[in-house]
Design a protein around this motif. Structure first.
Motif, PDB file in Angstrom:
ATOM      1  N   ARG A 194      -6.760  55.591 106.467  1.00 29.66           N
ATOM      2  CA  ARG A 194      -5.596  54.672 106.304  1.00 29.66           C
ATOM      3  C   ARG A 194      -4.399  55.181 106.737  1.00 29.66           C
ATOM      4  O   ARG A 194      -4.200  56.517 106.837  1.00 29.66           O
ATOM      5  CB  ARG A 194      -5.616  54.108 104.666  1.00 29.66           C
ATOM      6  N   VAL A 195      -3.513  54.323 106.795  1.00 33.04           N
ATOM      7  CA  VAL A 195      -2.209  54.591 107.252  1.00 33.04           C
ATOM      8  C   VAL A 195      -1.445  55.806 106.209  1.00 33.04           C
ATOM      9  O   VAL A 195      -1.417  55.417 105.061  1.00 33.04           O
ATOM     10  CB  VAL A 195      -1.207  53.484 107.501  1.00 33.04           C
ATOM     11  N   GLY A 196      -0.927  56.796 106.934  1.00 32.50           N
ATOM     12  CA  GLY A 196      -0.282  57.789 105.699  1.00 32.50           C
ATOM     13  C   GLY A 196      -1.119  58.784 105.214  1.00 32.50           C
ATOM     14  O   GLY A 196      -0.724  59.520 104.359  1.00 32.50           O
ATOM     15  N   GLU A 197      -2.631  58.559 105.339  1.00 34.83           N
ATOM     16  CA  GLU A 197      -3.553  59.417 104.722  1.00 34.83           C
ATOM     17  C   GLU A 197      -3.351  60.772 105.294  1.00 34.83           C
ATOM     18  O   GLU A 197      -3.455  61.006 106.676  1.00 34.83           O
ATOM     19  CB  GLU A 197      -4.924  58.818 104.736  1.00 34.83           C
ATOM     20  N   ILE A 198      -3.798  61.832 104.376  1.00 35.72           N
ATOM     21  CA  ILE A 198      -3.692  63.182 104.933  1.00 35.72           C
ATOM     22  C   ILE A 198      -5.161  63.636 104.727  1.00 35.72           C
ATOM     23  O   ILE A 198      -5.585  63.547 103.877  1.00 35.72           O
ATOM     24  CB  ILE A 198      -2.697  64.125 103.999  1.00 35.72           C
ATOM     25  N   PHE A 199      -5.785  64.391 105.937  1.00 32.05           N
ATOM     26  CA  PHE A 199      -6.949  65.075 105.723  1.00 32.05           C
ATOM     27  C   PHE A 199      -6.588  66.575 105.909  1.00 32.05           C
ATOM     28  O   PHE A 199      -6.005  66.931 106.613  1.00 32.05           O
ATOM     29  CB  PHE A 199      -7.848  64.602 107.162  1.00 32.05           C
ATOM     30  N   VAL A 200      -7.471  67.102 104.983  1.00 33.92           N
ATOM     31  CA  VAL A 200      -8.009  68.817 105.108  1.00 33.92           C
ATOM     32  C   VAL A 200      -8.963  68.919 105.870  1.00 33.92           C
ATOM     33  O   VAL A 200     -10.025  68.493 105.408  1.00 33.92           O
ATOM     34  CB  VAL A 200      -7.604  69.521 103.838  1.00 33.92           C
ATOM     35  N   ILE A 201      -8.888  69.663 107.049  1.00 30.29           N
ATOM     36  CA  ILE A 201      -9.999  69.812 107.777  1.00 30.29           C
ATOM     37  C   ILE A 201     -10.251  71.363 108.330  1.00 30.29           C
ATOM     38  O   ILE A 201      -9.180  71.851 108.793  1.00 30.29           O
ATOM     39  CB  ILE A 201     -10.051  68.891 109.313  1.00 30.29           C
ATOM     40  N   ARG A 202     -11.441  71.576 108.203  1.00 26.10           N
ATOM     41  CA  ARG A 202     -11.721  73.315 108.287  1.00 26.10           C
ATOM     42  C   ARG A 202     -11.590  73.466 109.987  1.00 26.10           C
ATOM     43  O   ARG A 202     -11.720  72.467 110.664  1.00 26.10           O
ATOM     44  CB  ARG A 202     -12.968  73.580 107.719  1.00 26.10           C
ATOM     45  N   PRO A 203     -11.368  74.548 110.334  1.00 22.02           N
ATOM     46  CA  PRO A 203     -11.574  74.857 111.839  1.00 22.02           C
ATOM     47  C   PRO A 203     -12.936  74.170 112.634  1.00 22.02           C
ATOM     48  O   PRO A 203     -12.967  73.921 113.710  1.00 22.02           O
ATOM     49  CB  PRO A 203     -11.323  76.304 112.045  1.00 22.02           C
ATOM     50  N   ASP A 204     -13.988  74.377 111.795  1.00 20.32           N
ATOM     51  CA  ASP A 204     -15.192  73.864 112.321  1.00 20.32           C
ATOM     52  C   ASP A 204     -15.493  72.280 112.159  1.00 20.32           C
ATOM     53  O   ASP A 204     -16.445  71.817 112.641  1.00 20.32           O
ATOM     54  CB  ASP A 204     -16.370  74.490 111.565  1.00 20.32           C
ATOM     55  N   GLY A 205     -14.628  71.581 111.878  1.00 20.37           N
ATOM     56  CA  GLY A 205     -14.376  70.153 111.790  1.00 20.37           C
ATOM     57  C   GLY A 205     -15.089  69.422 110.455  1.00 20.37           C
ATOM     58  O   GLY A 205     -14.878  68.401 110.487  1.00 20.37           O
ATOM     59  N   LEU A 206     -15.343  70.267 109.470  1.00 16.48           N
ATOM     60  CA  LEU A 206     -15.530  69.740 108.425  1.00 16.48           C
ATOM     61  C   LEU A 206     -14.521  69.288 107.425  1.00 16.48           C
ATOM     62  O   LEU A 206     -13.440  69.847 107.292  1.00 16.48           O
ATOM     63  CB  LEU A 206     -16.408  70.749 107.314  1.00 16.48           C
ATOM     64  N   VAL A 207     -14.465  67.969 107.046  1.00 15.17           N
ATOM     65  CA  VAL A 207     -13.314  67.325 106.496  1.00 15.17           C
ATOM     66  C   VAL A 207     -13.743  67.926 104.953  1.00 15.17           C
ATOM     67  O   VAL A 207     -14.382  67.427 104.052  1.00 15.17           O
ATOM     68  CB  VAL A 207     -13.468  65.850 106.248  1.00 15.17           C
ATOM     69  N   LEU A 208     -12.658  68.569 104.359  1.00 17.15           N
ATOM     70  CA  LEU A 208     -12.567  69.271 103.097  1.00 17.15           C
ATOM     71  C   LEU A 208     -12.180  68.066 101.978  1.00 17.15           C
ATOM     72  O   LEU A 208     -12.621  67.936 100.979  1.00 17.15           O
ATOM     73  CB  LEU A 208     -11.791  70.637 102.796  1.00 17.15           C
ATOM     74  N   CYS A 209     -10.865  67.364 102.266  1.00 14.73           N
ATOM     75  CA  CYS A 209     -10.628  66.117 101.483  1.00 14.73           C
ATOM     76  C   CYS A 209      -9.550  65.362 102.200  1.00 14.73           C
ATOM     77  O   CYS A 209      -9.165  65.731 103.420  1.00 14.73           O
ATOM     78  CB  CYS A 209      -9.958  66.707 100.071  1.00 14.73           C
ATOM     79  N   ARG A 210      -9.430  64.227 101.358  1.00 15.05           N
ATOM     80  CA  ARG A 210      -8.411  63.345 101.949  1.00 15.05           C
ATOM     81  C   ARG A 210      -7.481  62.950 100.850  1.00 15.05           C
ATOM     82  O   ARG A 210      -7.893  62.719  99.811  1.00 15.05           O
ATOM     83  CB  ARG A 210      -9.196  62.237 102.730  1.00 15.05           C
ATOM     84  N   ILE A 211      -6.356  62.794 101.107  1.00 12.80           N
ATOM     85  CA  ILE A 211      -5.255  62.463 100.004  1.00 12.80           C
ATOM     86  C   ILE A 211      -4.222  61.460 100.613  1.00 12.80           C
ATOM     87  O   ILE A 211      -4.046  61.463 101.954  1.00 12.80           O
ATOM     88  CB  ILE A 211      -4.572  63.770  99.601  1.00 12.80           C
ATOM     89  N   SER A 212      -3.483  60.863  99.729  1.00 14.16           N
ATOM     90  CA  SER A 212      -2.534  59.984 100.406  1.00 14.16           C
ATOM     91  C   SER A 212      -1.012  60.450  99.665  1.00 14.16           C
ATOM     92  O   SER A 212      -0.123  59.911 100.228  1.00 14.16           O
ATOM     93  CB  SER A 212      -2.888  58.478  99.955  1.00 14.16           C
TER      94      SER A 212
END
Length: 144
Positions: free
Chosen positions: A35-53
């Protein structure tokens, strides 16, 4: 980045005119279900750890990462992995669900929880597929 030192942390922006990664068609955003403005924390191997707004939640993310725990109070938007149907997406979904379950289990019960899980899953599989899965896991364990 300072909270996670000595790990290397980079901020990559997507989709804006001054982005690190241009995404004019929105392909990356669509793949992530962003979504617009959403922040993703992504590991170097591409795994999405979490998403926050809310950017102020990044401090909580860093605390959980350094403690090795899973945050439970962040956005509950549908994970992009639930929309992916290929084998890699399925494995990622399983990994995330298992990691979350282990984080929530009592530390003294984690091994027993994994045994119970194996028994339940084993009872749902055919004997052949279960035997092949055990053989595959044993081979991977031996090479580590």
């Amino acid at each position: 980045a300072q909270a996670l030192a000595p790990e290397t942390v980079r901020v990559i922006t997507v989709g804006t005119t001054d982005s690190t990664v241009p995404d004019a068609e929105g392909n990356l955003a669509s793949a992530l279900g962003a979504r617009v403005g959403e922040i993703f924390v992504i590991r170097p191997d591409g795994l999405v750890l979490c998403r926050i707004s809310d950017p102020t939640q990044l401090n909580d993310v860093a605390k959980h990462l350094t403690a090795g725990t899973a945050p439970t109070h962040f956005d509950t938007a549908q994970s992009a992995t639930t929309a992916v149907v290929d084998d890699e997406g399925h494995r990622e979904h399983v990994w995330l669900a298992l990691s979350n379950a282990l984080d929530q289990a009592d530390p003294s019960d984690r091994e027993a929880m994994l045994v119970r899980l194996a028994l339940i899953l084993g009872s749902q599989a055919t004997s052949t597929s279960f035997d092949l899965a055990l053989k595959d896991v044993a081979l991977k364990s031996a090479t580590r």
